[in-house]
Design a protein around this motif. Structure first.
Motif, PDB file in Angstrom:
ATOM      1  N   TRP A  89       0.814  -1.222   0.000  1.00 39.71           N
ATOM      2  CA  TRP A  89       0.000   0.000   0.000  1.00 39.71           C
ATOM      3  C   TRP A  89       0.841   1.262   0.000  1.00 39.71           C
ATOM      4  N   ASN A  90       2.038   1.206   0.489  1.00 39.73           N
ATOM      5  CA  ASN A  90       2.903   2.386   0.426  1.00 39.73           C
ATOM      6  C   ASN A  90       3.206   2.762  -1.024  1.00 39.73           C
ATOM      7  N   THR A  91       3.470   1.767  -1.843  1.00 37.39           N
ATOM      8  CA  THR A  91       3.716   2.028  -3.258  1.00 37.39           C
ATOM      9  C   THR A  91       2.452   2.520  -3.959  1.00 37.39           C
ATOM     10  N   VAL A  92       1.318   1.899  -3.596  1.00 42.54           N
ATOM     11  CA  VAL A  92       0.045   2.331  -4.197  1.00 42.54           C
ATOM     12  C   VAL A  92      -0.235   3.792  -3.877  1.00 42.54           C
ATOM     13  N   ASN A  93      -0.054   4.158  -2.614  1.00 38.01           N
ATOM     14  CA  ASN A  93      -0.294   5.559  -2.228  1.00 38.01           C
ATOM     15  C   ASN A  93       0.677   6.506  -2.914  1.00 38.01           C
ATOM     16  N   ALA A  94       1.945   6.109  -3.042  1.00 44.85           N
ATOM     17  CA  ALA A  94       2.934   6.959  -3.703  1.00 44.85           C
ATOM     18  C   ALA A  94       2.569   7.182  -5.175  1.00 44.85           C
ATOM     19  N   VAL A  95       2.137   6.104  -5.850  1.00 42.06           N
ATOM     20  CA  VAL A  95       1.730   6.238  -7.259  1.00 42.06           C
ATOM     21  C   VAL A  95       0.500   7.129  -7.374  1.00 42.06           C
ATOM     22  N   LEU A  96      -0.427   6.988  -6.441  1.00 37.54           N
ATOM     23  CA  LEU A  96      -1.614   7.851  -6.470  1.00 37.54           C
ATOM     24  C   LEU A  96      -1.238   9.318  -6.265  1.00 37.54           C
ATOM     25  N   PHE A  97      -0.270   9.577  -5.398  1.00 38.60           N
ATOM     26  CA  PHE A  97       0.216  10.946  -5.209  1.00 38.60           C
ATOM     27  C   PHE A  97       0.802  11.499  -6.513  1.00 38.60           C
ATOM     28  N   ALA A  98       1.598  10.686  -7.193  1.00 38.87           N
ATOM     29  CA  ALA A  98       2.205  11.125  -8.451  1.00 38.87           C
ATOM     30  C   ALA A  98       1.135  11.391  -9.510  1.00 38.87           C
ATOM     31  N   LEU A  99       0.146  10.517  -9.606  1.00 37.17           N
ATOM     32  CA  LEU A  99      -0.939  10.732 -10.567  1.00 37.17           C
ATOM     33  C   LEU A  99      -1.741  11.984 -10.223  1.00 37.17           C
ATOM     34  N   PHE A 154       4.376  16.471  -3.588  1.00 34.81           N
ATOM     35  CA  PHE A 154       3.993  15.167  -4.128  1.00 34.81           C
ATOM     36  C   PHE A 154       5.200  14.354  -4.598  1.00 34.81           C
ATOM     37  N   VAL A 155       6.241  15.013  -5.092  1.00 37.86           N
ATOM     38  CA  VAL A 155       7.450  14.279  -5.489  1.00 37.86           C
ATOM     39  C   VAL A 155       8.116  13.667  -4.259  1.00 37.86           C
ATOM     40  N   PHE A 156       8.175  14.426  -3.164  1.00 34.69           N
ATOM     41  CA  PHE A 156       8.748  13.884  -1.936  1.00 34.69           C
ATOM     42  C   PHE A 156       7.907  12.708  -1.435  1.00 34.69           C
ATOM     43  N   ALA A 157       6.572  12.818  -1.523  1.00 31.96           N
ATOM     44  CA  ALA A 157       5.713  11.714  -1.079  1.00 31.96           C
ATOM     45  C   ALA A 157       5.942  10.461  -1.911  1.00 31.96           C
ATOM     46  N   TYR A 158       6.296  10.640  -3.187  1.00 34.76           N
ATOM     47  CA  TYR A 158       6.540   9.482  -4.057  1.00 34.76           C
ATOM     48  C   TYR A 158       7.934   8.892  -3.815  1.00 34.76           C
ATOM     49  N   ARG A 161       8.649   7.359   0.016  1.00 34.10           N
ATOM     50  CA  ARG A 161       7.597   6.537   0.602  1.00 34.10           C
ATOM     51  C   ARG A 161       8.222   5.507   1.548  1.00 34.10           C
ATOM     52  N   SER A 162       7.404   5.012   2.459  1.00 35.81           N
ATOM     53  CA  SER A 162       7.900   4.076   3.470  1.00 35.81           C
ATOM     54  C   SER A 162       8.396   2.779   2.822  1.00 35.81           C
ATOM     55  N   SER A 163       9.543   2.301   3.315  1.00 38.35           N
ATOM     56  CA  SER A 163      10.131   1.075   2.771  1.00 38.35           C
ATOM     57  C   SER A 163      10.908   0.358   3.877  1.00 38.35           C
ATOM     58  N   ASP A 164      10.892  -0.973   3.813  1.00 38.18           N
ATOM     59  CA  ASP A 164      11.636  -1.769   4.794  1.00 38.18           C
ATOM     60  C   ASP A 164      13.138  -1.738   4.529  1.00 38.18           C
ATOM     61  N   LYS A 165      13.547  -1.224   3.385  1.00 38.97           N
ATOM     62  CA  LYS A 165      14.953  -1.250   3.007  1.00 38.97           C
ATOM     63  C   LYS A 165      15.737  -0.031   3.495  1.00 38.97           C
ATOM     64  N   ARG A 166      15.032   0.953   4.056  1.00 39.04           N
ATOM     65  CA  ARG A 166      15.737   2.143   4.532  1.00 39.04           C
ATOM     66  C   ARG A 166      15.033   2.702   5.765  1.00 39.04           C
ATOM     67  N   LYS A 167      15.747   3.560   6.470  1.00 39.50           N
ATOM     68  CA  LYS A 167      15.231   4.149   7.682  1.00 39.50           C
ATOM     69  C   LYS A 167      15.181   5.663   7.527  1.00 39.50           C
ATOM     70  N   ALA A 168      14.112   6.287   8.022  1.00 40.09           N
ATOM     71  CA  ALA A 168      13.941   7.739   7.897  1.00 40.09           C
ATOM     72  C   ALA A 168      14.997   8.468   8.715  1.00 40.09           C
ATOM     73  N   TYR A 169      15.511   9.565   8.148  1.00 39.09           N
ATOM     74  CA  TYR A 169      16.525  10.383   8.821  1.00 39.09           C
ATOM     75  C   TYR A 169      15.827  11.418   9.704  1.00 39.09           C
ATOM     76  N   TYR A 170      16.213  11.492  10.947  1.00 33.28           N
ATOM     77  CA  TYR A 170      15.604  12.416  11.895  1.00 33.28           C
ATOM     78  C   TYR A 170      16.224  13.797  11.712  1.00 33.28           C
ATOM     79  N   TYR A 171      15.392  14.749  11.221  1.00 33.69           N
ATOM     80  CA  TYR A 171      15.891  16.098  10.898  1.00 33.69           C
ATOM     81  C   TYR A 171      14.900  17.113  11.470  1.00 33.69           C
TER      82      TYR A 171
END
Length: 417
Positions: A89-99, A154-158, A161-171
């Protein structure tokens, strides 16, 4: 079965048959009568009704809900079977944001190209040009900011998007970024506000020009019409007093003021091109709004309060008809307040003409002061010359002229002797 019971059963059956026949006949008769008296059914296209689109919207919502429930069941089934997640669903939401970004940017382009010409008509007054410049500047700046911020959003949201392969940077904080997005908008808004303030002052606080005094016109609003009063030869519109309002003095004109005696009443607004005009605005009942879009004029008319608006028209009606390629074009005065049920019909025709045409039109207008008003205010009624009186005056003038000629001849003879 006894004879008595047999007779009773047959009687009941016969009564049932009779009742059934009677009920059917009665129903058929009522149906026929209803059909004869019923109004014709409107068989127009159903897609032209609001109910059709409401039902269509509800059907769409129901379809989306069914699809959502089906997907939820699918996910729960995979979870109970110990399988991996079926839909990311993270990918689905990201694609919807781009569209959504692509569709939204196209919507902005479509609005500018299709509805852009419908924003404001061409300005036909001096101050209208400055208002358009201010409006266009504001629109350009806000459109640029709108497009850039939404592209970033929207580009940042795409991309992120959340992924198990990386961790968000705390800024959590950055002083430089905070200063930039605080100071830059503050400067831009300050410039826009100053420009608007100076434009507003140039409209409402004009310097008096003794050589080019404005034409004073009074407009009084009421449900649902405009009463227009022009000054007479003295170029001054007389005073009003609401306490003097009567059936024959609907505007409450004070005829003790000598400036009111020569005022004129008009069915339309006619203005000379290139001449300043000052409108005195008042209302008899509720709040209305004096609105002439082509001249960028809009000001409320408030009961118990007098307001003013001064402007200079720059384009005649004929010139605007040529520019718009519309031979039926007319400037119009509207009410921009929803002042009642007949609000939409509160209009007056406005014509911009040459100075010569304006003077000719003004000379043909009717005085507000009628003989009935003169009687009500104990004012002298002018005596109208009758045809008989005119002939007698002409005969008297002829006799006097002949007598003067004879006297002159006698004087000349006497001088010769």
């Amino acid at each position: 079965m006894s004879l008595r019971r047999l007779i009773v059963n047959k009687t009941m059956a016969a009564l049932a048959v009779i009742f059934t026949v009677f009920s059917s006949a009665n129903a058929f008769a009522q149906e026929a009568a209803a059909a004869a008296t019923a109004k014709p059914v409107d068989m127009g296209p159903i897609h032209k009704t609001a109910a059709f689109y409401v039902l269509l919207f509800l059907l769409l919502c129901l379809f989306i809900a069914i699809v959502g429930k089906a997907l939820k069941v699918y996910e729960l089934t995979r979870e109970t079977q110990g399988k991996s997640e079926g839909i990311n669903w993270n990918t689905v939401n990201a694609v919807l944001f781009a569209l959504f970004l692509i569709v939204g940017l196209y919507g902005v382009y479509w609005e500018y190209t299709v509805h852009g010409s419908m924003i404001l008509p061409e300005a036909a007054s001096e101050h209208g040009v400055r208002i358009d410049e201010m409006f266009n500047l504001t629109l350009i700046i806000t459109t640029i900011v709108f497009i850039l911020t939404h592209i970033v959003l929207f580009v940042f949201a795409y991309i992120y998007r959340s992924s198990d392969k990386r961790k968000a940077y705390y800024y959590p904080h950055n002083n430089t970024i905070e200063k930039i997005w605080t100071i830059v908008p503050a400067l831009v808004l300050t410039l826009l506000v100053l420009k608007g303030f100076l434009t507003w002052r140039s409209i409402f606080y004009k310097a008096e020009d003794a050589n080019n005094r404005p034409i004073n016109i009074e407009v009084t609003s009421s449900q649902f019409l405009w009463d227009i009063r022009y000054p007479g030869p003295d170029a001054i519109v007389g005073k009003r007093n609401y306490k003097l309002t009567t059936a024959i003095n609907g505007l409450g004109i004070d005829f003790n003021d000598k400036n009111s005696l020569d005022d004129l009443i008009a069915d339309e607004i006619v203005l000379p091109v290139g001449k300043p005009v000052r409108f005195t605005l008042a209302s008899k009942d509720v709040i209305h709004s004096f609105y002439m879009p082509h001249f960028r004029v809009q000001l409320n008319t408030v009961p118990g309060m007098v307001s003013y608006f001064e402007f200079t028209p720059t384009v005649t009606t004929e010139e605007m008809r040529t520019k718009t390629n519309d031979p039926k074009f007319n400037y119009i005065l509207l009410c921009a307040k929803i002042c009642g049920t007949n609000h939409f019909n509160m209009q007056k025709n406005v014509r911009i003409v040459s100075d010569a045409e304006y003077k000719e039109w003004l000379a043909a207008q009717t005085p507000y002061l009628t003989n009935d008003l003169r009687k009500a205010f104990n004012l002298p009624i002018p005596v109208e010359a009758t045809p008989a009186a005119t002939e007698e005056a002409q005969a008297a003038d002829t006799t006097a002229t002949a007598a003067a000629v004879k006297l002159d001849v006698k004087n000349q003879i006497a001088l010769k002797k």
